[in-house]
Design an enzyme around this catalytic site. Structure first.
Site, PDB file in Angstrom:
ATOM      1  N   TYR A 120      -0.781   7.993  26.247  1.00 12.25           N
ATOM      2  CA  TYR A 120      -0.927   9.220  25.443  1.00 12.25           C
ATOM      3  C   TYR A 120      -0.043   9.189  24.191  1.00 12.25           C
ATOM      4  O   TYR A 120      -0.416   9.770  23.162  1.00 12.25           O
ATOM      5  CB  TYR A 120      -0.698  10.476  26.306  1.00 12.25           C
ATOM      6  N   ARG A 141      -2.269   7.459  21.797  1.00  7.17           N
ATOM      7  CA  ARG A 141      -3.359   8.343  21.331  1.00  7.17           C
ATOM      8  C   ARG A 141      -2.808   9.337  20.296  1.00  7.17           C
ATOM      9  O   ARG A 141      -3.422   9.624  19.286  1.00  7.17           O
ATOM     10  CB  ARG A 141      -3.990   9.134  22.488  1.00  7.17           C
ATOM     11  N   ASN A 198     -12.179  18.059  24.140  1.00  7.95           N
ATOM     12  CA  ASN A 198     -11.398  17.083  23.375  1.00  7.95           C
ATOM     13  C   ASN A 198      -9.930  17.487  23.298  1.00  7.95           C
ATOM     14  O   ASN A 198      -9.602  18.665  23.229  1.00  7.95           O
ATOM     15  CB  ASN A 198     -11.977  16.918  21.975  1.00  7.95           C
ATOM     16  N   ASP A 230      -8.081  16.074  20.878  1.00  8.30           N
ATOM     17  CA  ASP A 230      -7.677  15.891  19.477  1.00  8.30           C
ATOM     18  C   ASP A 230      -7.625  17.255  18.775  1.00  8.30           C
ATOM     19  O   ASP A 230      -7.928  18.293  19.376  1.00  8.30           O
ATOM     20  CB  ASP A 230      -8.647  14.916  18.764  1.00  8.30           C
ATOM     21  N   HIS A 254      -9.146  20.866  28.353  1.00  6.29           N
ATOM     22  CA  HIS A 254      -8.428  19.698  28.906  1.00  6.29           C
ATOM     23  C   HIS A 254      -7.094  19.469  28.213  1.00  6.29           C
ATOM     24  O   HIS A 254      -6.534  18.379  28.311  1.00  6.29           O
ATOM     25  CB  HIS A 254      -9.301  18.441  28.819  1.00  6.29           C
ATOM     26  N   GLY A 286     -22.260  16.264  22.051  1.00  2.37           N
ATOM     27  CA  GLY A 286     -21.493  15.031  22.268  1.00  2.37           C
ATOM     28  C   GLY A 286     -20.737  15.001  23.580  1.00  2.37           C
ATOM     29  O   GLY A 286     -19.630  14.485  23.650  1.00  2.37           O
ATOM     30  N   THR A 287     -21.362  15.564  24.614  1.00  2.00           N
ATOM     31  CA  THR A 287     -20.699  15.529  25.918  1.00  2.00           C
ATOM     32  C   THR A 287     -21.646  14.939  26.951  1.00  2.00           C
ATOM     33  O   THR A 287     -22.864  15.153  26.893  1.00  2.00           O
ATOM     34  CB  THR A 287     -20.164  16.932  26.316  1.00  2.00           C
ATOM     35  N   SER A 288     -21.076  14.160  27.871  1.00  2.00           N
ATOM     36  CA  SER A 288     -21.883  13.306  28.743  1.00  2.00           C
ATOM     37  C   SER A 288     -22.573  14.040  29.883  1.00  2.00           C
ATOM     38  O   SER A 288     -23.448  13.482  30.534  1.00  2.00           O
ATOM     39  CB  SER A 288     -20.974  12.239  29.353  1.00  2.00           C
ATOM     40  N   ALA A 304     -23.758  13.091  15.790  1.00  2.00           N
ATOM     41  CA  ALA A 304     -23.328  14.471  15.584  1.00  2.00           C
ATOM     42  C   ALA A 304     -23.178  14.815  14.104  1.00  2.00           C
ATOM     43  O   ALA A 304     -23.535  15.915  13.681  1.00  2.00           O
ATOM     44  CB  ALA A 304     -22.004  14.700  16.317  1.00  2.00           C
TER      45      ALA A 304
HETATM   46  P1  NAD Z   1     -17.804  11.131  27.284  1.00  2.00           P
HETATM   47  O1  NAD Z   1     -17.057  10.085  26.550  1.00  2.00           O
HETATM   48  O2  NAD Z   1     -17.917  11.041  28.754  1.00  2.00           O
HETATM   49  O3  NAD Z   1     -19.279  11.199  26.674  1.00  2.00           O
HETATM   50  C1  NAD Z   1     -19.493  11.168  25.276  1.00  2.00           C
HETATM   51  C2  NAD Z   1     -20.902  11.658  24.996  1.00  2.00           C
HETATM   52  O4  NAD Z   1     -21.066  11.696  23.597  1.00  2.00           O
HETATM   53  C3  NAD Z   1     -21.995  10.759  25.563  1.00  2.00           C
HETATM   54  O5  NAD Z   1     -23.000  11.565  26.160  1.00  2.00           O
HETATM   55  C4  NAD Z   1     -22.541  10.030  24.312  1.00  2.00           C
HETATM   56  O6  NAD Z   1     -23.943   9.773  24.435  1.00  2.00           O
HETATM   57  C5  NAD Z   1     -22.277  11.052  23.233  1.00  2.00           C
HETATM   58  N1  NAD Z   1     -22.042  10.477  21.905  1.00  2.00           N
HETATM   59  C6  NAD Z   1     -21.385   9.329  21.585  1.00  2.00           C
HETATM   60  N2  NAD Z   1     -21.327   9.183  20.254  1.00  2.00           N
HETATM   61  C7  NAD Z   1     -21.945  10.281  19.726  1.00  2.00           C
HETATM   62  C8  NAD Z   1     -22.197  10.725  18.391  1.00  2.00           C
HETATM   63  N3  NAD Z   1     -21.800  10.036  17.330  1.00  2.00           N
HETATM   64  N4  NAD Z   1     -22.856  11.897  18.227  1.00  2.00           N
HETATM   65  C9  NAD Z   1     -23.281  12.634  19.280  1.00  2.00           C
HETATM   66  N5  NAD Z   1     -23.072  12.259  20.559  1.00  2.00           N
HETATM   67  C10 NAD Z   1     -22.401  11.112  20.770  1.00  2.00           C
HETATM   68  O7  NAD Z   1     -17.202  12.509  26.823  1.00  2.00           O
HETATM   69  P2  NAD Z   1     -16.976  13.921  27.529  1.00  2.00           P
HETATM   70  O8  NAD Z   1     -18.214  14.320  28.241  1.00  2.00           O
HETATM   71  O9  NAD Z   1     -16.445  14.776  26.448  1.00  2.00           O
HETATM   72  O10 NAD Z   1     -15.796  13.661  28.583  1.00  2.00           O
HETATM   73  C11 NAD Z   1     -14.670  13.053  28.067  1.00  2.00           C
HETATM   74  C12 NAD Z   1     -13.340  13.353  28.627  1.00  2.00           C
HETATM   75  O11 NAD Z   1     -12.452  12.447  27.952  1.00  2.00           O
HETATM   76  C13 NAD Z   1     -12.827  14.702  28.290  1.00  2.00           C
HETATM   77  O12 NAD Z   1     -12.152  15.140  29.394  1.00  2.00           O
HETATM   78  C14 NAD Z   1     -11.830  14.505  27.124  1.00  2.00           C
HETATM   79  O13 NAD Z   1     -10.655  15.251  27.358  1.00  2.00           O
HETATM   80  C15 NAD Z   1     -11.442  13.056  27.166  1.00  2.00           C
HETATM   81  N6  NAD Z   1     -11.498  12.397  25.833  1.00  2.00           N
HETATM   82  C16 NAD Z   1     -11.210  13.068  24.683  1.00  2.00           C
HETATM   83  C17 NAD Z   1     -11.306  12.439  23.444  1.00  2.00           C
HETATM   84  C18 NAD Z   1     -10.967  13.223  22.199  1.00  2.00           C
HETATM   85  O14 NAD Z   1     -10.205  14.183  22.264  1.00  2.00           O
HETATM   86  N7  NAD Z   1     -11.528  12.862  21.031  1.00  2.00           N
HETATM   87  C19 NAD Z   1     -11.697  11.111  23.360  1.00  2.00           C
HETATM   88  C20 NAD Z   1     -11.976  10.425  24.541  1.00  2.00           C
HETATM   89  C21 NAD Z   1     -11.867  11.085  25.779  1.00  2.00           C
END
Ligand code: NAD
Length: 235
Positions: free
Chosen positions: A53, A56, A91, A93, A108, A175-177, A218
């Protein structure tokens, strides 16, 4: 009154240069997710998790990571939406805030905050957290940790979010899985009458629960979604 709830995930920040959670190799920045994002992983190897972290946090500050057009469009949507507006993000960030969004619910936690395990105090934090870093609140060492929710811990703001989701008229997941709960289940809490939008580069296990799709990156699709929903609001 119209009421809009938006959930964002790692995908919205991908085009700003932050890797998503599970890459094609199943790893997060080279680490198994369980190693760096679970309470068991932290208890097993606190130094490794703190270092992860710290990196990050440093990346966010030093690499000049900036919001992309998706974050900017959501901030504009918040300014123009006439009704209740809730932005929930998984996120850690700060790109929504950098783009101008306010009152963001970071379920989170946040990279730029530390928490004292003795007092529970949450502090703004931009440096590394080291075992010897004294807590500014209680002056003890070895008690600061990232203000991040790991697997095995309870996400923040759940009561408020579930209550507001039940009465929202529009819901969007960006943008969430659809794999990480409880956020993955939010779409099922929203009323059947609400209009539900999914914005993603791919289908997710939750796709069947949505009414409309904006498929693609996105930074391209969120501005189109914002244009559409602001148009709908006027009708
Ligand atoms: P995930 O990484 O599991 O899934 C990402 C999703 O975004 C996928 O469905 C993918 O198809 C989609 N995606 C990828 N690139 C994209 C784009 N350019 N435009 C639109 N969609 C796009 O993410 P989640 O479901 O948010 O779970 C992640 C966990 O990881 C959270 O708990 C989070 O706290 C943590 N995390 C956070 C960050 C951050 O803060 N930026 C980064 C990595 C992980």
């Amino acid at each position: 009154m119209k009421s809009l709830a938006i959930l964002t995930g790692a995908g919205i920040s991908a085009e700003s240069g932050l890797k998503t959670f599970r890459g094609p190799d199943g790893l997060w920045e080279g680490h198994p997710v369980e190693e760096v994002a679970s309470i068991e992983g932290y208890l097993r190897n606190p130094t490794l998790v703190q270092t992860f972290y710290n990196q990050r946090r440093k990346q966010l500050i030093e690499e000049g990571i900036t919001p992309n057009l998706a974050h900017v469009a959501l901030a504009e949507l918040q300014r123009q939406w006439e009704g209740d507006f809730m932005l929930i993000t998984q996120n850690v960030d700060n790109l929504h805030e950098k783009a101008g969004s306010t009152d963001v619910l970071h379920i989170h936690g946040e990279l730029l905050k530390a928490r004292c395990e003795n007092s529970g105090t949450v502090l703004p934090w931009t440096k590394n957290i080291e075992p010897e870093s004294p807590c500014p609140e209680c002056s003890q060492k070895k008690c600061l940790r990232p203000h991040i929710v790991w697997f095995g811990e309870m996400p923040f703001y759940m009561d408020e979010i579930f209550e507001r989701l039940r009465s929202c008229t529009h819901f969007a997941a960006i943008g969430t899985s659809g794999l990480v709960y409880p956020a993955a289940g939010f779409v099922e809490v929203v009323s059947l009458d609400a209009r539900k939008f999914e914005i993603n580069t791919d289908n997710t296990p939750q796709s069947n629960n949505f009414d409309e799709y904006f498929t693609g990156p996105a930074s391209e699709q969120v501005p189109l979604f914002v244009e559409k929903i602001l148009g709908d609001q006027k009708n």
